[in-house]
Design a protein around this motif. Sequence first.
Motif, mmCIF file in Angstrom:
data_model
loop_
_atom_site.group_PDB
_atom_site.id
_atom_site.type_symbol
_atom_site.label_atom_id
_atom_site.label_comp_id
_atom_site.label_asym_id
_atom_site.label_seq_id
_atom_site.Cartn_x
_atom_site.Cartn_y
_atom_site.Cartn_z
ATOM 1 N N GLU A 160 0.827 -1.213 0.000
ATOM 2 C CA GLU A 160 0.000 0.000 0.000
ATOM 3 C C GLU A 160 0.858 1.259 0.000
ATOM 4 O O GLU A 160 0.574 2.208 -0.727
ATOM 5 N N MET A 161 1.923 1.271 0.801
ATOM 6 C CA MET A 161 2.804 2.441 0.850
ATOM 7 C C MET A 161 3.497 2.687 -0.487
ATOM 8 O O MET A 161 3.780 3.824 -0.851
ATOM 9 N N MET A 162 3.750 1.592 -1.218
ATOM 10 C CA MET A 162 4.472 1.703 -2.481
ATOM 11 C C MET A 162 3.544 1.810 -3.682
ATOM 12 O O MET A 162 4.007 2.019 -4.800
ATOM 13 N N GLY A 163 2.259 1.620 -3.469
ATOM 14 C CA GLY A 163 1.314 1.647 -4.582
ATOM 15 C C GLY A 163 1.424 0.424 -5.471
ATOM 16 O O GLY A 163 1.215 0.492 -6.681
ATOM 17 N N LEU A 164 1.737 -0.706 -4.843
ATOM 18 C CA LEU A 164 1.905 -1.964 -5.568
ATOM 19 C C LEU A 164 0.931 -3.007 -5.028
ATOM 20 O O LEU A 164 0.223 -2.762 -4.061
ATOM 21 N N THR A 165 0.948 -4.177 -5.634
ATOM 22 C CA THR A 165 0.123 -5.281 -5.141
ATOM 23 C C THR A 165 0.914 -6.107 -4.135
ATOM 24 O O THR A 165 2.149 -6.112 -4.154
ATOM 25 N N VAL A 166 0.190 -6.815 -3.292
ATOM 26 C CA VAL A 166 0.827 -7.734 -2.352
ATOM 27 C C VAL A 166 1.586 -8.811 -3.126
ATOM 28 O O VAL A 166 2.653 -9.261 -2.704
ATOM 29 N N LYS B 30 6.521 -11.756 -4.690
ATOM 30 C CA LYS B 30 7.467 -12.208 -5.725
ATOM 31 C C LYS B 30 8.889 -11.816 -5.367
ATOM 32 O O LYS B 30 9.822 -12.576 -5.607
ATOM 33 N N TRP B 31 9.061 -10.629 -4.784
ATOM 34 C CA TRP B 31 10.405 -10.202 -4.367
ATOM 35 C C TRP B 31 10.930 -11.112 -3.266
ATOM 36 O O TRP B 31 12.082 -11.523 -3.282
ATOM 37 N N ARG B 32 10.068 -11.409 -2.310
ATOM 38 C CA ARG B 32 10.461 -12.245 -1.169
ATOM 39 C C ARG B 32 10.923 -13.629 -1.595
ATOM 40 O O ARG B 32 11.813 -14.213 -0.994
ATOM 41 N N HIS B 33 10.270 -14.188 -2.599
ATOM 42 C CA HIS B 33 10.519 -15.568 -3.008
ATOM 43 C C HIS B 33 11.442 -15.688 -4.210
ATOM 44 O O HIS B 33 11.669 -16.791 -4.713
ATOM 45 N N GLY B 34 11.995 -14.571 -4.646
ATOM 46 C CA GLY B 34 13.008 -14.601 -5.686
ATOM 47 C C GLY B 34 12.503 -14.817 -7.098
ATOM 48 O O GLY B 34 13.282 -15.146 -7.986
ATOM 49 N N TYR B 35 11.201 -14.629 -7.335
ATOM 50 C CA TYR B 35 10.686 -14.750 -8.696
ATOM 51 C C TYR B 35 11.125 -13.558 -9.538
ATOM 52 O O TYR B 35 11.222 -13.650 -10.753
ATOM 53 N N ILE C 287 13.153 -9.347 -8.737
ATOM 54 C CA ILE C 287 13.593 -8.374 -7.746
ATOM 55 C C ILE C 287 13.070 -7.011 -8.165
ATOM 56 O O ILE C 287 12.777 -6.783 -9.339
ATOM 57 N N PRO C 288 12.936 -6.104 -7.215
ATOM 58 C CA PRO C 288 12.394 -4.792 -7.556
ATOM 59 C C PRO C 288 13.322 -4.037 -8.499
ATOM 60 O O PRO C 288 14.539 -4.220 -8.455
ATOM 61 N N LEU D 257 11.630 1.129 -1.261
ATOM 62 C CA LEU D 257 11.613 0.131 -0.192
ATOM 63 C C LEU D 257 12.685 0.439 0.849
ATOM 64 O O LEU D 257 12.437 0.344 2.049
ATOM 65 N N SER D 258 13.853 0.842 0.404
ATOM 66 C CA SER D 258 14.928 1.165 1.346
ATOM 67 C C SER D 258 14.550 2.350 2.230
ATOM 68 O O SER D 258 14.895 2.381 3.410
ATOM 69 N N ARG D 259 13.839 3.306 1.674
ATOM 70 C CA ARG D 259 13.393 4.466 2.469
ATOM 71 C C ARG D 259 12.333 4.044 3.489
ATOM 72 O O ARG D 259 12.370 4.478 4.627
ATOM 73 N N ILE D 260 11.399 3.203 3.078
ATOM 74 C CA ILE D 260 10.350 2.729 3.991
ATOM 75 C C ILE D 260 10.964 1.942 5.150
ATOM 76 O O ILE D 260 10.590 2.130 6.303
ATOM 77 N N LEU D 261 11.923 1.080 4.819
ATOM 78 C CA LEU D 261 12.529 0.221 5.834
ATOM 79 C C LEU D 261 13.718 0.878 6.529
ATOM 80 O O LEU D 261 14.324 0.277 7.422
ATOM 81 N N GLU D 262 14.029 2.101 6.102
ATOM 82 C CA GLU D 262 15.114 2.885 6.700
ATOM 83 C C GLU D 262 16.439 2.134 6.711
ATOM 84 O O GLU D 262 17.097 1.982 7.743
ATOM 85 N N MET D 263 16.814 1.644 5.532
ATOM 86 C CA MET D 263 18.095 0.959 5.389
ATOM 87 C C MET D 263 18.675 1.239 4.011
ATOM 88 O O MET D 263 17.926 1.539 3.087
ATOM 89 N N PRO D 264 19.992 1.167 3.878
ATOM 90 C CA PRO D 264 20.612 1.460 2.585
ATOM 91 C C PRO D 264 20.249 0.410 1.527
ATOM 92 O O PRO D 264 20.081 -0.773 1.838
#
Length: 73
Positions: free
Chosen positions: A25-31, A36-41, A43-44, A52-59
């Motif tokens: 929702e924060m990224m304007g994408l689908t679940v 797909k990113w999580r399971h390696g189908y 990558i963003p 995603l790095s800004r949302i998760l506050e990591m480089p």
Amino acid sequence: DMEATATNIGFAIDNSGYSDKEIAEMMGLTVQSINKWRHGYCIPDMENLFILSRILEMPVDDFLVPRGVRTVA
């Protein structure tokens, strides 16, 4: 290394306190995209990786793993 990068993304999301749905929702994408990113189908793309790095506050570098290098997580 797409599989290792996906592992890092999944680990970061798991430890963020956000659900896949909240991130989507924060990224304007689908679940499904986040899943797909999580399971390696896939990558963003760079833009979504940066968001995603800004949302998760990591480089961004913390997500990416060059080929032949294993994750340290």
